[in-house]
Design a protein around this motif. Structure first.
Motif, short mmCIF file in Angstrom:
data_model
loop_
_atom_site.label_atom_id
_atom_site.label_comp_id
_atom_site.label_asym_id
_atom_site.label_seq_id
_atom_site.Cartn_x
_atom_site.Cartn_y
_atom_site.Cartn_z
N ALA A 73 0.73 -1.14 -0.08
CA ALA A 73 -0.07 -0.09 -0.05
C ALA A 73 0.86 1.32 0.08
O ALA A 73 0.16 2.38 -0.30
CB ALA A 73 -0.88 0.05 1.22
N ALA A 74 2.18 0.99 0.43
CA ALA A 74 2.94 2.40 0.25
C ALA A 74 4.36 1.91 -0.07
O ALA A 74 4.67 0.92 -0.27
CB ALA A 74 3.00 3.04 1.76
N LEU A 75 5.17 3.12 -0.32
CA LEU A 75 6.44 2.97 -0.77
C LEU A 75 7.46 2.28 0.31
O LEU A 75 7.37 2.30 1.55
CB LEU A 75 7.08 4.56 -0.74
N GLU A 120 1.53 6.04 -4.95
CA GLU A 120 2.38 5.11 -4.32
C GLU A 120 3.28 4.73 -5.59
O GLU A 120 4.57 4.92 -5.26
CB GLU A 120 2.03 4.16 -3.56
N ARG A 121 2.96 4.07 -6.62
CA ARG A 121 3.88 3.62 -7.38
C ARG A 121 4.50 4.52 -8.25
O ARG A 121 5.68 4.63 -8.65
CB ARG A 121 2.99 3.07 -8.85
N LEU A 122 3.89 5.70 -8.39
CA LEU A 122 4.65 7.18 -9.11
C LEU A 122 5.69 7.48 -8.21
O LEU A 122 6.83 7.61 -8.75
CB LEU A 122 3.60 8.17 -9.29
N ALA A 132 4.03 13.40 -2.08
CA ALA A 132 4.63 13.35 -0.74
C ALA A 132 4.03 12.16 0.13
O ALA A 132 4.38 11.73 1.12
CB ALA A 132 4.78 14.55 -0.02
N GLY A 133 3.14 11.33 -0.65
CA GLY A 133 2.68 10.25 -0.27
C GLY A 133 1.28 10.51 0.70
O GLY A 133 0.84 9.58 1.28
N PRO A 166 0.90 14.67 8.20
CA PRO A 166 1.37 16.23 8.27
C PRO A 166 1.10 17.02 6.93
O PRO A 166 0.37 18.10 7.06
CB PRO A 166 2.85 16.08 8.55
N ALA A 167 1.32 16.46 5.86
CA ALA A 167 0.97 17.15 4.55
C ALA A 167 -0.47 17.36 4.62
O ALA A 167 -1.07 18.66 4.09
CB ALA A 167 1.51 16.47 3.55
#
Ligand code: ZN
Length: 755
Positions: free
Chosen positions: A67-69, A177-179, A283-284, A288-289
């Motif tokens: 699901a994430a980097l 996430e792939r990007l 930034a995923g 915080p973002a």
């Protein structure tokens, strides 16, 4: 769903507060504001289910999506996994888990990691445990961090035929996430880390992968107060959005056809919001973002509403909206930092966005914004990190514009167009900045013990007064409110009193012994991996939070890495006057039975090993330094990893010396130690066991616990109770456990009765 409704309600309230129905463009922004959480929270809220205790440590077959980097570390790689199907009958698994995929030997098993990318669907056999982090005063709260990401179990991939089922699951969040994965790989290819030392920073700036930054660089950022620039945090997204807003506003004003369609200020705000959204996504969409994005959208909505809204009202509204969307925000220090930064920007700079004319005025406005942002961050930095870099205003005044306006845009450009000259230019400029920051890092740092919350809140109030408009008289009175936080006194034991803290470092040992004027570290804790150890993760932050920078004695009881692994970190971060150890290192004095000293009315004795024991070349556990502390008629015995033969030797030598009220149980409650005779001779009322949650050795053993209990001792263990604190003096004895002091409702209601 609930949150979307709440967010919607907040939007309605915001609209109701408007004097007239707004024109079309704020609706577009409001729509964006609502769409963002709807996208993010899909599937997140109902699934706060935690792994049931009976499924801990079991093999479970699951199908799901990376699901994430993924994050590489020395022994493999770690990734978030969205569970779609649980194949093992009756097993219950949370929807979102964190997995490690090891590479190489581990606990006698050979692991072979397969390459994987975000968005791939895999069938895996996993072994899970409930979220667990070390619980120490002022320590990093890993459990809160996991909760914030809705990761309700952690574990690792087993070696039984993992299988990639689908190359790409086409969902918006996986596509992003792939990007990010592709951008990260492109940077690694264009700027190989061997020749380009700061590639990791560019990756962190472009896709928010902070782990790409090498550990030693963080010291420089910490010492110069620029750490926030390396994460895509509030300030950063704000600055990037402001840059876009400024540019768009400037273009708009020069093209009359455009300005006729939409006023330049509104176009600028819209461009700023879109830039913030783009950056936050790349930034995923880290929490915080996201929060900053909500905050900026609300602020933009208010600023563009056509009427003059007080910045404070805008800020309150933004806070309300963020907290409605994401109540967990209050747990995160980063949120308060970015809120402070955005607040400071709004507070004094709102009028100047897109309005300031002339360079000198812009630069002056910049200086004011800078000063405000620095000042606003002070209470939070003192509360959370206990230090505040004196050079921080200067370092930030240079670093913020360079990073926000030059390096980050170039890094993002290189992310979109992976062309070497762009990336190399960004890297070169970053190189110059790092030279400057290295110089700044030689400046002194203001350290103070962590102030209590009220002092930090008072300081925040003081900052707000200092930042009042210049026309207001008496603004400097605000400084008075800063004083308690800046000069919070070091809390100390009384004369004749000893405070012993057994820290929660997982499987291993680290304890801190304090008397009024002296500090001894009894083992600096375990080595966790090639990148981290308990010294740097737990012991040093703990001592910093107390305002202690100087250690009289560092005692490294024996060579095993679960005790000695943090030594180098402790020695490099703190001033260590003397090292006592059994490891035989050249710059350490051997610990020997018979060594004794008195600190501030507290008597400290070394009881083991004998000089002869060193000559016999015995194994490291048998050389463990044993310490006895006597304060105000109370005694504590610290035994590290001694085994049955050492217990027998101590009994033979002088059983009377062993009597103690508190025993730090030998060898983490292993069967090699805690012989009945030894337990009786000590006769402790309290038995403290330093032990890791679900550790691979099965420590402490049930029969060992029973032996101590039968002898009348109350059991305390760091895996269940967190850091333990013993206070002895004047005939008094008290013990407290950090997990009991820091009860959080979500630890009970959401995690059930755990550990
Ligand atoms: Zn040990």
């Amino acid at each position: 769903m609930r949150l979307n409704i709440l967010a919607f309600a907040a939007g309605i309230i915001a609209l109701q507060m408007q004097p007239e129905l707004p024109s079309a463009w704020p609706w577009a922004l409001a729509g964006l504001l609502l769409a963002v959480p709807a996208f993010r929270w899909r599937g997140r809220w109902p699934a706060r289910l935690i792994l049931p205790a009976e499924w801990e440590g079991c093999d479970i077959e699951v199908i799901g999506v990376v699901a994430a980097l993924p994050q590489d570390f020395s022994q493999g790689s770690r990734f978030e996994f969205a569970v779609e199907t649980v194949s093992t009958a009756t097993a219950v698994v949370p929807g979102h888990i964190m997995l490690s995929w090891y590479q190489g030997q581990r606990d006698g098993e050979e692991f072979i990691r397969q390459p994987m990318k975000p968005g791939e669907r895999w069938q895996l056999t996993v072994r899970l445990k409930r979220p667990h982090g070390n619980a120490n005063p002022n320590g990093f709260d890993y459990e809160a961090w996991l909760l914030e990401r809705n990761i309700r179990a952690t574990g690792y991939v087993r070696q039984n035929s993992p299988q990639r089922l689908t190359e790409m699951v086409w969902q918006p969040d996986y596509v992003i996430e792939r990007l990010r994965d592709r951008v990260r790989a492109a940077f690694a290819e264009m700027l190989p880390a061997a020749q380009y030392p700061w590639t990791g920073i560019l990756v962190a700036l472009a896709v928010g992968d902070q782990r790409a930054i090498q550990g030693d660089l963080w010291t420089t950022f910490n010492r110069t107060g620029t750490t926030h620039l390396m994460s895509i945090s509030g300030l950063h997204v704000t600055m990037f959005a402001a840059l876009f807003a400024l540019l768009t506003g400037a273009v708009w004003r020069r093209v009359p056809a455009l300005a006729l369609r939409l006023p330049a200020q509104k176009a600028a705000l819209l461009a700023g919001c879109l830039a913030a959204l783009f950056y936050a996504l790349l930034a995923g969409f880290a929490v915080p973002a996201q929060r900053t994005l909500y905050m900026l959208l609300v602020a933009a909505l208010a600023m563009g509403s056509g009427r003059v809204v007080a910045p404070s009202r805008t800020l309150c509204l933004a806070l309300l909206v963020v907290l409605l969307i994401d109540p967990w925000a209050v747990l995160a220090a980063g949120f308060w930092l970015s809120f402070g930064a955005v607040g400071a920007l709004l507070y004094i700079g709102s009028a100047s966005v897109g309005e300031a004319s002339g360079w000198s005025e812009k630069i002056r406005a910049w200086g004011v914004v800078q000063w405000a942002a620095t000042l606003a961050s002070l209470p939070v930095l003192l509360l959370v990190f206990q230090q505040f870099s004196l050079v921080s205003p200067l370092a930030n005044a240079v670093a913020i514009p360079v990073v926000s306006f030059i390096v980050t845009p170039l890094a993002l450009l290189a992310a979109v167009i992976p062309w070497w000259p762009i990336a190399a230019l960004a890297h070169a400029i970053l190189g110059w900045l790092m030279l400057f920051l290295d110089w700044c890092a030689t400046w002194p740092v203001w350290s103070a013990p962590a102030p209590p919350l009220w002092a930090a809140v008072t300081a925040a109030f003081g900052v707000a007064i200092c930042l009042l408009p210049r026309a207001m008289p008496g603004r400097l009175i605000g400084i008075v409110f800063l004083l308690p936080a800046l000069f919070w006194p070091l809390e100390k034991p009384a004369e004749g009193e000893a405070w012993v803290s057994v820290l929660d470092v997982g499987q291993g040992l680290a304890a801190v012994v304090r008397t009024r004027e002296h500090t001894l570290i009894y083992d600096p804790g375990p080595l966790y991996s090639a990148e981290s150890d308990a010294g740097q993760r737990v012991v040093v932050p703990y001592l910093r939070s107390l305002g202690i920078g100087q250690i009289d004695i560092l005692m490294v009881t024996h060579r095993d890495s679960d005790h000695a692994g943090g030594a180098a970190s402790v020695r490099s971060a703190l001033q260590v006057d003397k090292v006592l150890s059994s490891t035989g290192e050249a710059d350490a004095e051997p610990c020997r039975a018979g060594q004794a000293w008195t600190w501030d009315g507290v008597r400290i004795d070394v009881l083991h090993p004998l000089t002869d024991d060193y000559d016999e070349k015995r194994k490291s556990n048998n050389l463990s330094c044993v310490l006895r502390i006597e304060a105000g008629g109370r005694r504590m015995l610290l035994t590290s990893d001694i085994e049955a033969r050492d217990e027998a030797a101590l009994l033979l030598r002088d059983p009377g010396k062993l009597a103690a009220d508190v025993l730090l149980v030998p060898h983490h409650g292993s069967r090699t130690s805690s012989t009945p005779e030894f337990i009786v001779a000590v006769g402790a009322q309290h038995a403290l066991i330093p032990v890791g949650y679900r550790n691979r050795f099965g420590h402490p053993k049930a029969d060992v616990i029973e032996r101590h209990e039968t002898a009348g001792a109350q059991i305390w263990r760091t895996d269940r109770d967190g850091a333990l604190r013993v206070v002895m003096g004047d005939g008094e004895l008290s013990i407290s456990a950090w997990r009991q002091l820091r009860q959080r409702y979500w630890q009970n209601t959401l995690s059930g009765q755990r550990d």
